[in-house]
Design a protein around this motif. Structure first.
Motif, PDB file in Angstrom:
ATOM      1  N   ASP A  27      91.587  58.889  98.732  1.00 40.94           N
ATOM      2  CA  ASP A  27      90.146  58.977  98.904  1.00 40.94           C
ATOM      3  C   ASP A  27      89.629  60.308  98.366  1.00 40.94           C
ATOM      4  OD1 ASP A  27      88.181  57.188 100.135  1.00 40.94           O
ATOM      5  OD2 ASP A  27      87.606  59.063 101.114  1.00 40.94           O
ATOM      6  N   MET A  28      90.345  61.364  98.715  1.00 41.77           N
ATOM      7  CA  MET A  28      89.994  62.700  98.245  1.00 41.77           C
ATOM      8  C   MET A  28      90.071  62.756  96.725  1.00 41.77           C
ATOM      9  SD  MET A  28      89.368  63.865 100.994  1.00 41.77           S
ATOM     10  CE  MET A  28      89.586  65.276 102.041  1.00 41.77           C
ATOM     11  N   ASN A  60      89.377  53.291 114.185  1.00 41.51           N
ATOM     12  CA  ASN A  60      88.837  51.957 113.933  1.00 41.51           C
ATOM     13  C   ASN A  60      87.624  51.686 114.810  1.00 41.51           C
ATOM     14  OD1 ASN A  60      90.741  51.474 111.997  1.00 41.51           O
ATOM     15  ND2 ASN A  60      92.132  50.382 113.377  1.00 41.51           N
ATOM     16  N   LEU A  61      87.682  52.177 116.025  1.00 45.30           N
ATOM     17  CA  LEU A  61      86.545  52.016 116.921  1.00 45.30           C
ATOM     18  C   LEU A  61      85.319  52.736 116.359  1.00 45.30           C
ATOM     19  CD1 LEU A  61      85.405  51.088 119.676  1.00 45.30           C
ATOM     20  CD2 LEU A  61      86.084  53.321 120.574  1.00 45.30           C
ATOM     21  N   LEU A  62      85.513  54.009 116.024  1.00 41.95           N
ATOM     22  CA  LEU A  62      84.413  54.815 115.501  1.00 41.95           C
ATOM     23  C   LEU A  62      83.877  54.221 114.200  1.00 41.95           C
ATOM     24  CD1 LEU A  62      85.874  58.350 116.232  1.00 41.95           C
ATOM     25  CD2 LEU A  62      83.859  57.331 117.284  1.00 41.95           C
ATOM     26  N   ARG A  68      80.184  55.366 112.863  1.00 43.65           N
ATOM     27  CA  ARG A  68      80.093  56.819 113.040  1.00 43.65           C
ATOM     28  C   ARG A  68      80.936  57.571 112.031  1.00 43.65           C
ATOM     29  NH1 ARG A  68      78.846  59.458 118.138  1.00 43.65           N
ATOM     30  NH2 ARG A  68      80.509  58.685 119.481  1.00 43.65           N
ATOM     31  N   LEU A  69      81.893  56.898 111.448  1.00 37.46           N
ATOM     32  CA  LEU A  69      82.629  57.480 110.332  1.00 37.46           C
ATOM     33  C   LEU A  69      83.205  56.342 109.499  1.00 37.46           C
ATOM     34  CD1 LEU A  69      85.696  57.000 111.444  1.00 37.46           C
ATOM     35  CD2 LEU A  69      85.366  59.193 112.515  1.00 37.46           C
ATOM     36  N   GLU A  70      83.840  56.703 108.382  1.00 34.02           N
ATOM     37  CA  GLU A  70      84.399  55.673 107.534  1.00 34.02           C
ATOM     38  C   GLU A  70      85.893  55.809 107.448  1.00 34.02           C
ATOM     39  OE1 GLU A  70      82.550  55.357 103.694  1.00 34.02           O
ATOM     40  OE2 GLU A  70      80.708  54.634 104.647  1.00 34.02           O
ATOM     41  N   ARG A  71      86.563  54.695 107.530  1.00 34.34           N
ATOM     42  CA  ARG A  71      88.012  54.676 107.529  1.00 34.34           C
ATOM     43  C   ARG A  71      88.533  54.728 106.108  1.00 34.34           C
ATOM     44  NH1 ARG A  71      92.558  53.164 110.433  1.00 34.34           N
ATOM     45  NH2 ARG A  71      93.695  54.995 109.836  1.00 34.34           N
ATOM     46  N   CYS A  72      89.636  55.440 105.909  1.00 33.13           N
ATOM     47  CA  CYS A  72      90.343  55.297 104.652  1.00 33.13           C
ATOM     48  C   CYS A  72      91.831  55.457 104.921  1.00 33.13           C
ATOM     49  CB  CYS A  72      89.864  56.300 103.612  1.00 33.13           C
ATOM     50  SG  CYS A  72      89.840  57.996 104.154  1.00 33.13           S
ATOM     51  N   TYR A  73      92.610  55.016 103.975  1.00 34.77           N
ATOM     52  CA  TYR A  73      94.058  55.000 104.178  1.00 34.77           C
ATOM     53  C   TYR A  73      94.537  56.397 104.562  1.00 34.77           C
ATOM     54  CZ  TYR A  73      98.311  52.304 103.603  1.00 34.77           C
ATOM     55  OH  TYR A  73      99.446  51.567 103.836  1.00 34.77           O
ATOM     56  N   LEU A  78      83.510  61.232 106.545  1.00 39.54           N
ATOM     57  CA  LEU A  78      82.110  61.042 106.895  1.00 39.54           C
ATOM     58  C   LEU A  78      81.589  59.750 106.288  1.00 39.54           C
ATOM     59  CD1 LEU A  78      80.616  64.592 106.265  1.00 39.54           C
ATOM     60  CD2 LEU A  78      80.898  63.448 108.459  1.00 39.54           C
ATOM     61  N   PRO A  79      80.713  59.078 107.000  1.00 46.92           N
ATOM     62  CA  PRO A  79      80.091  57.904 106.387  1.00 46.92           C
ATOM     63  C   PRO A  79      79.287  58.350 105.185  1.00 46.92           C
ATOM     64  CG  PRO A  79      79.081  58.402 108.511  1.00 46.92           C
ATOM     65  CD  PRO A  79      80.239  59.336 108.351  1.00 46.92           C
TER      66      PRO A  79
END
Lengths: 257, 257
Positions: B3-4, A40-42, A47-52, A57-58
Motif C-alpha cells: 500500500d505504501m 476489520n471492525l473499524l 473509521r479507517l481503511e484496511r490493507c494487507y 487513513l480512509p
DNA sequence: ACAATTTCGAACATAAATTATCAAAATTGG
DNA sequence: CCAATTTTGATAATTTATGTTCGAAATTGT
C-alpha cells in the motif's frame, strides 16, 4: 478493554497515517488475531481503511471513486442486503429508490431481473443504470450534490410531491443508540422523510457499519419503516430492545438462498 | 507494505511526471517484477499510464466513462465548436445546457475553466460531470430516455418553467434545407423550445453533419437563435440565403486560436 | 531489415498475512 | 458465586504478495 485498543489504534493511524498489524499487536500486548478483528471492525465503520498487513487513513478525500468502484467496498454485504430487498419487489410496483451505494446495488439487481416496475430516483447514477436497462425511470429534479451525485433541495421536494409509490427503498448515513436514522445533510433528510410519506411501504437498507453512530440531521426512527434490511447480527439484548420499539428487522442473510 | 509502495509510486510519478521501473525498484528495495505488478495495477485503476520501462501521468484527467468515449466521435470538431461556445460564457451567467455530445464537450471545457456559473441541464452525464467539478448544478427532473440519458416529458417542462437563463446552449439532431432545426422526439423538441423561451440568448451547437437532413419533430427556425456555432463551411450562395433569413452563423474555427 | 539489448509477463516457489474454527479466558447479569 | 455470553488466543487451511527464472515481445542501433 477493547474500547481502549480501538482508541489507541485510531490515534496511531491518525498520526502515522499507517499502522501494521504486527506493531500494533506488540504495542498493545495482544495477539495479531485480535488486532485484525479490531481493524476489520473499524474498517466496517469507515473509521479507517484496511490493507494487507495493516490499516491506513480512509482516503475518502477527493479521491475520484467512480461509482462502480465505490460499490466494491463491502460489496458482498451490500449485495446480500440488496438481494433481500429485491425479494420484496413485484412486477407492477411503483418504486422510489433513494441515493446511496446499497440502494445502488439494489438498482443493479433490478436491472438484471425481469421485473416490470416504474422507478423514481434522486440519484443520477441509478437513473442512468436503470434507463440503460430499459426500465421506466423518472429522475427527480433539483440541486446536484457534488460528492454523491444525488439531487435534493426545495425543487426536489416540490417535484417529488407529484408522485405516489407502492414501495420506497431508502438509505441512511447512520443509526444511533436510540434507533433513529440520520443523514449528514438537512435537505437529504427531508427528502427521505417526504419519500416515506408518499410511499405505502418503505424499507431501510443499512449495512452493519451504519449502526451506533450519528450524523447531524435526524431522519426518523427505525419503527417508521415497514422493514429494516440489514446484515448486522444483533445480540439478544439488542433484539429485545428492538422488539420493544416494534422495529421490524429483516436479516439479509438467510433462508432465501 | 504494498500500500505504501503504491502511494510512493503515485507521488513520484506526480512529481516527475515519469518514473522508471528500475529506479522505483531500487528506491523501494523490491524486485522489478513487483514494480511492474504495481504499475499494472495502478494503470488498470486509471491512476497512471503504463509505458515501456516505466509509467507516466495519465494523459487526460477525465475519467473513462462510456460518456467521454462517445465524445470521441468527431471529437476535434465538437471541441472546436465547444471552445467557441465557451468564449460566449462569462462568470455570473445562469446557463441551460441541453443534452447531446457537442453540448457535452462544452460541459467538459466548462469544468476545466475557472468560470463561476450556475447550470441547469436535462442530461444526466452533464449534471454529473459538472457537479464533480464543483459547479452549481441543477438537474431537470422527468422521464429518463433510455438511449441518451436525458430527461424530457411533461414533468420536465413543468420543472423547467421555474427557471430563467441568461444563456442557453442547445443541440439539434438535424437542420433541413429551409434552415429549420429538428429532433426525433416530440418531448425533446418541446423542451428545447421551452428552454429558448426562458433564455435571454440561446445558441445552437451544430457540427457540419447535422445540415441538410430532417427528423420528425420541428424545433424552430435557425434565425430564432442568437447564434449558430458550427464548423460547416458555407458556399457564397448559402451564405446569402442565410443572411436573407437573418441567421447569425458563428464559425467555430478561426481567430480566437 | 536484422541482430543485440532491454523490458515484459507467465509460471512456479516461497514467505507472509488472512480467515476459519475451536477452546480457553474474561466479562456480564443475575 | 455461577451460568451465559462475549472476547481472546492458538492452530490449521487458505489466500495474497513477492522473488526468480525464462521465453516472448518491444526497442534500439547499425
Amino acid at each position: 478493554m477493547q474500547d481502549m485498543r480501538l482508541q489507541h489504534i485510531i490515534a496511531v493511524v491518525k498520526e502515522k497515517s499507517y499502522a501494521s498489524v504486527e506493531k500494533l499487536a506488540a504495542q498493545l500486548n495482544v495477539s495479531a488475531m485480535t488486532i485484525r478483528r479490531d481493524l476489520n471492525l473499524l474498517c466496517s465503520q469507515g473509521r479507517l481503511e484496511r490493507c494487507y498487513g495493516g490499516a491506513r487513513l480512509p482516503s475518502s478525500i477527493v479521491r475520484e471513486t467512480a461509482y462502480s468502484e465505490k460499490l466494491q467496498v463491502h460489496r458482498e454485504q451490500k449485495l446480500l442486503i440488496a438481494r433481500k430487498a429485491l425479494s420484496f419487489i413485484q412486477s407492477g410496483d411503483s418504486l422510489y429508490l433513494d441515493s446511496g451505494t446499497t440502494v445502488g446495488a439494489l438498482a443493479q439487481l433490478l436491472c438484471e431481473s425481469q421485473l416490470d416496475v416504474s422507478v423514481v430516483t434522486n440519484e443520477l447514477n441509478i437513473a442512468q443504470l436503470l434507463a440503460q436497462a430499459g426500465l421506466s425511470v423518472t429522475m427527480v429534479g433539483g440541486t446536484v450534490n457534488q460528492a454523491t451525485g444525488s439531487v435534493s433541495g426545495h425543487a426536489s421536494e416540490q417535484f417529488l410531491r407529484q408522485f405516489r409509490f407502492s414501495k420506497a427503498f431508502l438509505g441512511a448515513s447512520s443509526i444511533d443508540y436510540s434507533f433513529n436514522t440520520f443523514s449528514p445533510n438537512f435537505d437529504k433528510a427531508y427528502l427521505k422523510r417526504l419519500a416515506m410519506e408518499l410511499s405505502a411501504q418503505c424499507y431501510l437498507l443499512a449495512d452493519a457499519g451504519k449502526f451506533y453512530s450519528s450524523a447531524m440531521c435526524l431522519i426518523t426512527s427505525l419503527n417508521q419503516y415497514a422493514g429494516v434490511i440489514t446484515d448486522k447480527e444483533f445480540s439478544k439484548a439488542e433484539l429485545k430492545q428492538l422488539q420493544e420499539k416494534s422495529v421490524n428487522i429483516i436479516p439479509a442473510a438467510d433462508a432465501s438462498l
